[in-house]
Design an enzyme around this catalytic site. Structure first.
Site, mmCIF file in Angstrom:
data_model
loop_
_atom_site.group_PDB
_atom_site.id
_atom_site.type_symbol
_atom_site.label_atom_id
_atom_site.label_comp_id
_atom_site.label_asym_id
_atom_site.label_seq_id
_atom_site.Cartn_x
_atom_site.Cartn_y
_atom_site.Cartn_z
ATOM 1 N N GLY A 48 0.838 -1.123 0.063
ATOM 2 C CA GLY A 48 -0.138 0.062 -0.027
ATOM 3 C C GLY A 48 0.726 1.448 -0.023
ATOM 4 O O GLY A 48 0.101 2.356 0.069
ATOM 5 N N ASP A 49 1.924 1.261 -0.269
ATOM 6 C CA ASP A 49 2.982 2.383 -0.240
ATOM 7 C C ASP A 49 4.075 2.016 -1.065
ATOM 8 O O ASP A 49 4.083 0.851 -1.762
ATOM 9 C CB ASP A 49 3.399 2.536 1.099
ATOM 10 N N ASP A 50 5.319 2.520 -0.740
ATOM 11 C CA ASP A 50 6.294 2.427 -1.864
ATOM 12 C C ASP A 50 6.755 0.845 -1.644
ATOM 13 O O ASP A 50 6.832 0.343 -0.658
ATOM 14 C CB ASP A 50 7.638 3.316 -1.570
#
Length: 493
Positions: free
Chosen positions: A298-300
């Protein structure tokens, strides 16, 4: 194009444990340090950091008709420890653990580490075996010269009780918890001031069961910053390999103030809407190897960091000499590889290559802000393939995200010597967006051999106060990258 499925992460074969070539590595690092001091363009020198010859299949660019050649080298020699085998070994069951997924094994894991450390003494280290089963536990600390080995079918489950994730002091380079003021929750598996730590197995799993933490974040009822799944602080000679990491409450793997860290053959999975579940975040660390990893997040997928605003500037510990290669995955809101946004201690000498990203917001992003200070320099990004990415390459200038109101509003980042080459993208939404922090210096930015096809919304590059060169680029770059000569390092083909 076919992609791996999250429901069935790949099996990792047992790895050979390569011994480093100390002289070769030392000379390569010396060369890299010279580059950092002289601030020369870093197109190829970081490749000298790679040792070994582990054959790999051709990169995905071959299927898309892009440039680049198969990468056959490994950076696993950054780890110079004893490997996963140790003089003393025991199962967590020997310390009363029960693998039923219900019984709390926090005390058993803590007893096991302490007892094995004592048994090993100053000898050949210790190894804790986690057999097949579901082993529920709160946070526990590792020790030096130690291996945590997860057998096939072994699942370490993070406790859903926040009390089993005790509070610890914030990191000096952050000055506070990243999400909330004051202390932060410890990671599920933690270590500080350690030497020679291995976390590996036959594709066993560490599952943080992070949904409880995500709900607190979504509901704005989080009292303290969430814990990471695995965090090692101020440690050296770290190897994390051949396991699956799932559902971290916050960032998944976080080596901070560390050196000689290898993270390879990892599968990292989180729901694509899980907040801030970065895959791997090397932070104020050096001699870091990230290779052969599959990440859904859900992020990098990978974010290189070095501290936050005035706290990161004060600590002044950069992230340097980092190799990121053969990483693939998807993140709908963030980047395949991000630099920052916490980069106040500086980032230098980073090689990213053979990156494959799909259904994501960006493939590569440099994130800065007023008040960050720091620098991003001597960066090589090569052989990147992407499909269905919103913005292929992005330089962004922050969103007024600061540690507190005491940040230095005159502290501006410096971006220099960034080579981006052999890039292939299809079914994109926009051309690159390159926006500078007002008043900051962006120098020596080079694009070479870039093919971005099927752009659906905005086919023109957007550039604001970012300058450099572009050679062999489609679609045509913005005016700031045209007719700028042909320097030996950027125009070279």
């Amino acid at each position: 194009m076919e992609h791996a499925k999250a429901a069935a992460p790949h099996e990792h074969p047992p790895l050979p444990w390569p011994r480093p070539a100390p002289l070769a590595v030392f000379l390569a690092l010396l060369a890299a340090s010279y580059l950092a001091i002289t601030r020369l363009p870093a197109a190829a020198p970081l490749s000298a950091l790679l040792i070994g010859h582990n054959p790999t299949p051709p990169p995905p660019s071959a299927a898309l008709g892009g440039g680049g050649t198969a990468t056959t080298s490994s950076c696993a020699g950054f780890y110079a420890g004893a490997g996963p085998e140790r003089a003393v070994s025991a199962s967590v069951e020997d310390f009363g653990a029960v693998g039923d997924g219900v019984t709390s094994n926090t005390a058993a894991f803590r007893r096991a580490v302490a007892a094995l450390e004592e048994r090993a003494g100053d000898g050949g280290g210790a190894r804790l075996e986690v057999p097949p089963g579901r082993w529920l536990t709160g946070s526990f600390n590792l020790t030096s010269r130690f291996t945590l080995f997860l057998h096939h079918g072994a699942v370490i489950l993070g406790s859903p009780d926040p009390e089993e994730w005790p509070l610890i002091a914030p990191l000096p380079s952050y000055g506070r918890g990243r999400e909330r003021l004051g202390p932060r929750h410890i990671s599920l598996i933690h270590g500080e001031g350690l030497t020679d730590v291995v976390i590996t197995g036959n594709n066993g799993t560490i599952d943080g069961q992070g949904e409880m933490w995500w709900q607190l974040w979504w509901n704005r009822s989080l009292n303290h910053t969430r814990g990471h799944l695995v965090e090692l602080v101020n440690s050296t000679n770290i190897l994390i390999s051949n396991i699956t990491l799932r559902n971290s409450p916050f960032w998944t793997v976080h080596p901070v103030y560390c050196s000689n860290v290898v993270m390879k053959d990892l599968t990292i999975l989180a729901p694509l809407n899980a907040p801030n579940t970065d895959g791997i975040d090397p932070d104020s660390s050096s001699e870091v190897c990230i290779e052969d990893c599959y990440i859904e997040s859900g992020d990098d997928l990978v974010a290189v960091k070095s501290g936050w605003d005035q706290y990161g500037i004060s600590v002044g510990k950069p992230s340097t000499n980092i190799v990121i290669q053969r990483v693939s995955g998807t993140t709908p809101t963030c980047s395949g590889v991000g630099f920052g946004s916490e980069m106040s201690g500086g980032i230098s000498n980073v090689l990213v290559r053979d990156l494959h990203v799909w259904n994501s917001a960006q493939a590569v992003r440099l994130k800065t802000d007023v008040g960050r200070g720091g620098y991003i320099t001597n960066i090589t990004i090569a052989n990147v393939t992407m499909e269905k990415v919103k913005v292929p390459i992005r330089f962004s200038r922050g969103a007024d995200d600061h540690s507190d109101d005491n940040y230095d509003r005159t502290a501006l980042p410096r971006i220099s010597n960034v080579l981006i080459s052999d890039i292939v993208g299809i079914e994109l939404q926009r051309a690159p967006i390159l926006e500078a922090v007002a008043g900051a210096v962006y120098d020596g930015i080079c694009f070479r051999n870039v093919s971005l096809r099927g752009i659906r919304r905005q086919g023109r590059w957007h550039c604001e106060s970012v300058y450099g060169e572009a050679h062999g680029v489609f679609p045509a770059p913005c005016e700031e990258f045209r007719n700028n000569g042909s320097s030996s390092w950027c125009g070279f083909s």
